[in-house]
Design a protein around this motif. Structure first.
Motif, mmCIF file in Angstrom:
data_model
loop_
_atom_site.group_PDB
_atom_site.id
_atom_site.type_symbol
_atom_site.label_atom_id
_atom_site.label_comp_id
_atom_site.label_asym_id
_atom_site.label_seq_id
_atom_site.Cartn_x
_atom_site.Cartn_y
_atom_site.Cartn_z
ATOM 1 N N ASN A 115 0.859 -1.176 0.000
ATOM 2 C CA ASN A 115 0.000 0.000 0.000
ATOM 3 C C ASN A 115 0.901 1.233 0.000
ATOM 4 O O ASN A 115 1.233 1.785 1.043
ATOM 5 C CB ASN A 115 -0.928 0.005 1.214
ATOM 6 C CG ASN A 115 -1.895 1.165 1.169
ATOM 7 O OD1 ASN A 115 -1.827 2.022 0.307
ATOM 8 N ND2 ASN A 115 -2.802 1.199 2.124
ATOM 9 N N THR A 116 1.316 1.650 -1.199
ATOM 10 C CA THR A 116 2.177 2.822 -1.321
ATOM 11 C C THR A 116 1.358 4.108 -1.432
ATOM 12 O O THR A 116 1.935 5.187 -1.509
ATOM 13 C CB THR A 116 3.105 2.694 -2.540
ATOM 14 O OG1 THR A 116 2.308 2.450 -3.705
ATOM 15 C CG2 THR A 116 4.092 1.555 -2.343
ATOM 16 N N ASP A 117 0.039 3.983 -1.431
ATOM 17 C CA ASP A 117 -0.819 5.172 -1.473
ATOM 18 C C ASP A 117 -0.833 5.900 -0.138
ATOM 19 O O ASP A 117 -1.131 7.086 -0.080
ATOM 20 C CB ASP A 117 -2.268 4.792 -1.821
ATOM 21 C CG ASP A 117 -2.383 4.216 -3.214
ATOM 22 O OD1 ASP A 117 -1.475 4.469 -4.028
ATOM 23 O OD2 ASP A 117 -3.367 3.521 -3.492
ATOM 24 N N ARG A 118 -0.537 5.168 0.927
ATOM 25 C CA ARG A 118 -0.586 5.773 2.261
ATOM 26 C C ARG A 118 0.548 5.214 3.103
ATOM 27 O O ARG A 118 0.463 4.115 3.646
ATOM 28 C CB ARG A 118 -1.928 5.473 2.928
ATOM 29 C CG ARG A 118 -2.070 6.146 4.274
ATOM 30 C CD ARG A 118 -3.484 6.004 4.803
ATOM 31 N NE ARG A 118 -3.627 6.736 6.032
ATOM 32 C CZ ARG A 118 -3.731 6.160 7.223
ATOM 33 N NH1 ARG A 118 -3.743 4.859 7.326
ATOM 34 N NH2 ARG A 118 -3.844 6.889 8.294
ATOM 35 N N VAL A 119 1.625 5.976 3.184
ATOM 36 C CA VAL A 119 2.771 5.612 4.003
ATOM 37 C C VAL A 119 2.890 6.686 5.083
ATOM 38 O O VAL A 119 3.054 7.862 4.777
ATOM 39 C CB VAL A 119 4.060 5.547 3.164
ATOM 40 C CG1 VAL A 119 5.270 5.255 4.048
ATOM 41 C CG2 VAL A 119 3.927 4.500 2.065
ATOM 42 N N THR A 120 2.769 6.283 6.333
ATOM 43 C CA THR A 120 2.877 7.254 7.420
ATOM 44 C C THR A 120 4.301 7.235 7.968
ATOM 45 O O THR A 120 4.966 6.193 7.957
ATOM 46 C CB THR A 120 1.880 6.936 8.548
ATOM 47 O OG1 THR A 120 2.129 5.612 9.026
ATOM 48 C CG2 THR A 120 0.452 7.018 8.062
ATOM 49 N N PHE A 121 4.764 8.379 8.418
ATOM 50 C CA PHE A 121 6.100 8.448 8.997
ATOM 51 C C PHE A 121 6.104 9.436 10.149
ATOM 52 O O PHE A 121 5.222 10.285 10.269
ATOM 53 C CB PHE A 121 7.150 8.844 7.944
ATOM 54 C CG PHE A 121 7.036 10.260 7.461
ATOM 55 C CD1 PHE A 121 7.793 11.265 8.040
ATOM 56 C CD2 PHE A 121 6.174 10.583 6.423
ATOM 57 C CE1 PHE A 121 7.688 12.573 7.594
ATOM 58 C CE2 PHE A 121 6.069 11.887 5.970
ATOM 59 C CZ PHE A 121 6.822 12.896 6.555
ATOM 60 N N ARG A 122 7.107 9.304 10.992
ATOM 61 C CA ARG A 122 7.276 10.221 12.117
ATOM 62 C C ARG A 122 8.771 10.436 12.317
ATOM 63 O O ARG A 122 9.540 9.472 12.373
ATOM 64 C CB ARG A 122 6.654 9.652 13.382
ATOM 65 C CG ARG A 122 7.015 10.496 14.618
ATOM 66 C CD ARG A 122 6.176 10.188 15.801
ATOM 67 N NE ARG A 122 4.946 10.965 15.640
ATOM 68 C CZ ARG A 122 3.814 10.678 16.243
ATOM 69 N NH1 ARG A 122 3.734 9.628 17.021
ATOM 70 N NH2 ARG A 122 2.756 11.437 16.076
ATOM 71 N N GLU A 123 9.146 11.695 12.433
ATOM 72 C CA GLU A 123 10.539 12.039 12.701
ATOM 73 C C GLU A 123 10.732 12.166 14.211
ATOM 74 O O GLU A 123 9.859 12.663 14.908
ATOM 75 C CB GLU A 123 10.905 13.352 12.003
ATOM 76 C CG GLU A 123 10.847 13.234 10.496
ATOM 77 C CD GLU A 123 11.233 14.521 9.775
ATOM 78 O OE1 GLU A 123 11.384 15.569 10.429
ATOM 79 O OE2 GLU A 123 11.380 14.453 8.542
ATOM 80 N N PHE A 124 11.886 11.676 14.676
ATOM 81 C CA PHE A 124 12.195 11.759 16.095
ATOM 82 C C PHE A 124 12.690 13.159 16.437
ATOM 83 O O PHE A 124 13.560 13.701 15.752
ATOM 84 C CB PHE A 124 13.265 10.732 16.487
ATOM 85 C CG PHE A 124 12.773 9.325 16.466
ATOM 86 C CD1 PHE A 124 12.029 8.824 17.520
ATOM 87 C CD2 PHE A 124 13.047 8.497 15.390
ATOM 88 C CE1 PHE A 124 11.566 7.517 17.508
ATOM 89 C CE2 PHE A 124 12.594 7.190 15.371
ATOM 90 C CZ PHE A 124 11.848 6.702 16.420
ATOM 91 N N ALA A 125 12.163 13.718 17.506
ATOM 92 C CA ALA A 125 12.635 15.002 18.004
ATOM 93 C C ALA A 125 14.007 14.804 18.647
ATOM 94 O O ALA A 125 14.315 13.699 19.111
ATOM 95 C CB ALA A 125 11.644 15.563 19.021
ATOM 96 N N PRO A 126 14.857 15.840 18.692
ATOM 97 C CA PRO A 126 16.209 15.672 19.254
ATOM 98 C C PRO A 126 16.221 15.093 20.662
ATOM 99 O O PRO A 126 17.104 14.331 21.010
ATOM 100 C CB PRO A 126 16.786 17.099 19.240
ATOM 101 C CG PRO A 126 15.996 17.818 18.213
ATOM 102 C CD PRO A 126 14.631 17.189 18.188
ATOM 103 N N GLU A 127 15.233 15.430 21.478
ATOM 104 C CA GLU A 127 15.245 14.944 22.867
ATOM 105 C C GLU A 127 14.684 13.526 23.003
ATOM 106 O O GLU A 127 14.737 12.924 24.059
ATOM 107 C CB GLU A 127 14.479 15.904 23.787
ATOM 108 C CG GLU A 127 13.000 16.039 23.490
ATOM 109 C CD GLU A 127 12.659 17.037 22.374
ATOM 110 O OE1 GLU A 127 11.463 17.168 22.072
ATOM 111 O OE2 GLU A 127 13.564 17.660 21.807
ATOM 112 N N THR A 128 14.155 12.969 21.927
ATOM 113 C CA THR A 128 13.538 11.649 22.001
ATOM 114 C C THR A 128 14.572 10.544 22.178
ATOM 115 O O THR A 128 14.418 9.662 23.002
ATOM 116 C CB THR A 128 12.708 11.368 20.732
ATOM 117 O OG1 THR A 128 11.783 12.418 20.560
ATOM 118 C CG2 THR A 128 11.993 10.048 20.824
#
Length: 193
Positions: free
Chosen positions: A124-137
């Motif tokens: 399912n390449t129509d919907r790829v979710t991502f999250r970037e880590f904050a520096p303090e994470t």
């Protein structure tokens, strides 16, 4: 039908596409959820830059309109890079590299879609979710993770393992034939000896 192996698939992309980049220096690994990721980040495993696939997986079983069943799984991939403590310029540079490799992996997934679909694996390449880590994470690490779904047919009717074959009993010994009542028994004489 074999199950789609996300770890093997990401390793193939790393070998055929990512390794051609002059700044590619990632270790490929596997983690079991965020707890496994914490082990790498805390220094229990010595990786400075890594791409990790999550070996745990959520999924659901869906019935399609044609009556067939599909197994929908969620894959998670982490792209992480180490940077010097409190160096925000280095952290931003390393985040740019993580984003670059995320785009390269996603681009290859889009290219691979028709080939995988011919093998009954639907990304399912129509919907790829991502999250970037904050520096303090994550201390000394920056990066991101992304998630996508894939589906495969799922056979509910056939047994995944062949049924055991019951042991064959030993054949009983055949008894000696008894004389029939019509035939008189022949006495043994001295001439027979």
């Amino acid at each position: 039908m074999s199950t789609f192996d996300i770890k093997e698939y990401i390793a193939q992309i790393a070998q055929s596409v990512l390794s051609l980049q002059p700044d590619y220096d990632f270790q490929l690994t596997e983690v079991s959820g965020l707890a496994g990721l914490e082990g790498i980040i805390s220094g229990q495993v010595a990786y400075d830059n890594f791409i990790a696939t999550d070996s745990t997986g959520d999924g659901s079983l869906l019935q399609q309109s044609n009556g067939g069943y599909f197994l929908r799984r969620v894959a998670t991939v982490f792209i992480m890079r180490k940077y010097p403590y409190m160096d925000m310029a280095a952290m931003l540079d390393e985040m740019k590299r993580c984003r670059k490799y995320f785009r390269l992996i996603l681009r290859q997934m889009v290219k691979d879609y028709p080939v995988l679909a011919n093998n009954m694996v639907y990304l399912n390449t129509d919907r790829v979710t991502f999250r970037e880590f904050a520096p303090e994470t994550a201390a000394h690490f920056t990066g991101l993770y992304f998630m996508f779904e894939f589906e495969q047919p799922y056979d509910l009717l056939s047994d995944p393992e062949p049924a055991p074959v019951p042991p064959t009993p030993d054949p009983e010994p055949t008894p000696e034939p008894e004389p029939t009542p019509d035939e008189p028994e022949t006495p043994v004489t001295d001439a027979d000896e």
